[in-house]
Design an enzyme around this catalytic site. Structure first.
Site, short mmCIF file in Angstrom:
data_model
loop_
_atom_site.label_atom_id
_atom_site.label_comp_id
_atom_site.label_asym_id
_atom_site.label_seq_id
_atom_site.Cartn_x
_atom_site.Cartn_y
_atom_site.Cartn_z
N ASP A 69 0.82 -1.21 0.00
CA ASP A 69 0.00 0.00 0.00
C ASP A 69 0.86 1.27 0.00
O ASP A 69 0.49 2.28 -0.61
CB ASP A 69 -0.93 0.00 1.21
CG ASP A 69 -2.05 -1.03 1.08
OD1 ASP A 69 -2.26 -1.53 -0.05
OD2 ASP A 69 -2.70 -1.33 2.09
N SER A 187 -5.61 5.59 10.83
CA SER A 187 -6.82 5.96 11.56
C SER A 187 -7.41 4.77 12.31
O SER A 187 -7.87 4.91 13.45
CB SER A 187 -7.85 6.54 10.59
OG SER A 187 -9.07 6.81 11.25
N SER A 189 -5.76 2.25 13.53
CA SER A 189 -4.91 1.99 14.69
C SER A 189 -5.20 2.96 15.83
O SER A 189 -4.95 2.64 16.99
CB SER A 189 -3.43 2.13 14.29
OG SER A 189 -3.10 1.21 13.27
#
Length: 285
Positions: A69, A187, A189
């Protein structure tokens, strides 16, 4: 589709294997591959090198991104400037943004050439850093823009406004402003919610807030979110898509809005977002 741009994670160990496969595909399907000048040191001769500074740019029909990613986030600028959709080939771990794998690449290219695909437009957020009333920095985020306290062990103060109206004040390690695409990243996490990537919304997720009453919030994409930073013992960082971009000073303001630009992603399968969550995040298990 005949013109493909290549963006590869330079740390990947089996680059010769990737380039060998691409060369075979170029010969078999009469495909032209392009790569950016910044990666010219690792690109073989059959891949044509170009710069995003060129005018006009070469025609690019699709951006093939080899990596995880993070590599896809680095290819955001390439996709935006060439106006080409991204096809992620996962070489990393979770690979939320990837659609295929290296072993499936030949079949994926065949589907692209036969127009057997859909496009999923993912929203971007626009991030402006204001200092003494002047904009000194601007960037677009596919995942998130983050105010982070940096090296200081102390909490920082962030005051949140929406359209000029006060929302809340928090002492925390920072605040994450996320897109729906970024809801499965940093976010998450920080306790933020999961949003479908097809939604239009902005998530604010405070990082380690001192008060339990401070919780993540979701705002409509039409809203204008302003975060004023104060109480700094030393400069903080503004991070965009995982990269430290610019230092934040006392009383700086970060304005977050939805961008009019989007990044199109190629979708080859019928897998739903929820199937991906169950497989990669073990949702409900």
């Amino acid at each position: 589709m005949k013109h493909f741009a290549i963006h590869i994670n330079p740390a990947f160990s089996d680059q010769p294997g990737i380039f060998g496969l691409l060369e075979k595909l170029a010969e078999e399907y009469d495909i032209i591959f392009y790569g950016l000048q910044e990666q010219r040191d690792i690109l073989p001769d059959f891949i044509r090198v170009f710069s995003l500074e060129w005018k006009p740019l070469p025609q690019i029909d699709c951006v093939l991104v080899f990596g995880g990613d993070g590599t896809i986030l680095r290819a955001k600028k390439l996709a935006l400037q060439t106006k080409a959709p991204i096809l992620g080939i996962n070489l990393g771990y979770l690979g939320f943004l990837s659609e295929t794998t290296l072993t499936e690449l030949k079949a994926s290219i065949r589907d692209l050439l036969n127009c057997k695909y859909k496009l999923l437009n993912r929203m971007l957020i626009s991030c402006h850093l204001k200092r003494e009333g002047k904009i000194i920095y601007h960037n677009l985020a596919l995942n998130d823009a983050v105010i982070y306290k940096a090296e200081t062990p102390r909490l920082i103060h962030v005051r949140i406004f929406n359209g000029g109206r006060f929302v809340f004040d928090t002492r925390c390690d920072g605040v994450i402003a996320s897109t729906p695409t970024g809801s499965t990243a940093y976010s998450l996490s920080a306790g933020g919610p999961l949003l479908s990537p097809e939604m239009q919304a902005i998530i604010l997720s405070p990082i380690n807030p001192h008060l339990l009453s401070i919780r993540p919030m979701v705002f409509p994409a039409r809203d204008r979110i302003l975060m004023k930073v104060y109480g700094l013992g030393e400069p903080a960082w503004l991070q965009v898509d995982g990269v430290n971009c610019v230092r934040i000073q006392e009383n700086d303001e970060v304005l977050i809005t939805a961008s009019r630009q989007v990044v199109p992603f190629i979708k080859l399968s019928n897998r739903t977002f929820y199937q991906i969550l169950r497989k990669k995040l073990h949702l409900g298990k």
